[in-house]
Design a protein around this motif. Structure first.
Motif, PDB file in Angstrom:
ATOM      1  N   UNK A  65       0.865  -1.218   0.159  1.00 20.85           N
ATOM      2  CA  UNK A  65      -0.067   0.011   0.109  1.00 20.85           C
ATOM      3  C   UNK A  65       1.097   1.215  -0.057  1.00 20.85           C
ATOM      4  N   UNK A  66       0.528   2.004  -0.975  1.00 25.85           N
ATOM      5  CA  UNK A  66       1.387   3.260  -1.019  1.00 25.85           C
ATOM      6  C   UNK A  66       0.617   4.613  -0.124  1.00 25.85           C
ATOM      7  N   UNK A  67       0.850   4.970   1.107  1.00 23.13           N
ATOM      8  CA  UNK A  67       0.371   5.852   1.965  1.00 23.13           C
ATOM      9  C   UNK A  67       1.006   7.137   1.926  1.00 23.13           C
ATOM     10  N   UNK A  68       0.236   8.124   1.657  1.00 25.13           N
ATOM     11  CA  UNK A  68       0.368   9.601   1.565  1.00 25.13           C
ATOM     12  C   UNK A  68       0.414   9.834   3.009  1.00 25.13           C
ATOM     13  N   UNK A  69       1.670  10.369   3.606  1.00 24.78           N
ATOM     14  CA  UNK A  69       1.887  10.752   5.120  1.00 24.78           C
ATOM     15  C   UNK A  69       1.273  12.323   5.145  1.00 24.78           C
ATOM     16  N   UNK A  70       1.918  13.224   4.366  1.00 28.46           N
ATOM     17  CA  UNK A  70       1.634  14.546   4.242  1.00 28.46           C
ATOM     18  C   UNK A  70       2.111  15.242   2.781  1.00 28.46           C
ATOM     19  N   UNK A 103      -4.215   6.215   2.057  1.00 30.83           N
ATOM     20  CA  UNK A 103      -3.679   5.286   0.900  1.00 30.83           C
ATOM     21  C   UNK A 103      -3.920   5.913  -0.279  1.00 30.83           C
ATOM     22  N   UNK A 104      -2.966   5.927  -1.282  1.00 35.29           N
ATOM     23  CA  UNK A 104      -3.142   6.373  -2.559  1.00 35.29           C
ATOM     24  C   UNK A 104      -3.113   5.131  -3.408  1.00 35.29           C
ATOM     25  N   UNK A 105      -2.552   4.040  -3.406  1.00 37.94           N
ATOM     26  CA  UNK A 105      -2.617   2.827  -4.028  1.00 37.94           C
ATOM     27  C   UNK A 105      -2.612   1.657  -3.171  1.00 37.94           C
TER      28      UNK A 105
END
Length: 130
Positions: A65-70, A103-105
């Motif tokens: 999972x690609x997670x955007x933190x900020x 999550x982005x992806x």
């Protein structure tokens, strides 16, 4: 029925709302058994590995999972990058970026996850892979 040219089809699609266009894409995918999503945005539905735990599971992880933190200081660049990685519209991408961490992806392979992380970090975002 008369055949429509590509230009005529595009003109017809320009008149549709996003919801109508989304419904059309779903119907098209079902009718022709295809996927209209960009390869980067496609999350393969692979069965989860069961039984093994600990180091073996971590070493053999094939879904990330690609997670955007900020978003960082360049929020507009990050929104543009999120839109290019996903099939989200402008409002949805903006909401995702402003609602970080999100999550982005999800459930993508390692190569896709790393490319997405690189692209988002180049745009100024903080990203983690899970």
């Amino acid at each position: 029925m008369a055949k429509l040219s590509t230009e005529e089809l595009l003109d017809a699609f320009k008149e549709l709302t996003l919801i109508e266009l989304s419904e059309f894409v779903k119907a098209f995918e079902e009718t022709f058994e295809v996927t209209a999503a960009a390869p980067v945005a496609v999350a393969a539905a692979a069965p989860a590995a069961g039984g093994d735990a600990g180091a073996d599971a971590a070493a053999e992880q094939d879904e990330f999972d690609v997670v955007l933190e900020s978003a960082g200081e360049k929020k507009i660049q990050v929104i543009k990058e999120v839109r290019s990685l996903t099939s989200l519209g402008l409002k949805e991408a903006k909401d995702l970026v402003e609602g970080a961490p999100k999550p982005v992806l999800e459930k993508v392979n390692k190569e896709t996850a790393e490319k997405a992380k690189e692209a988002l970090e180049a745009a100024g975002a903080s990203v983690t892979l899970k």
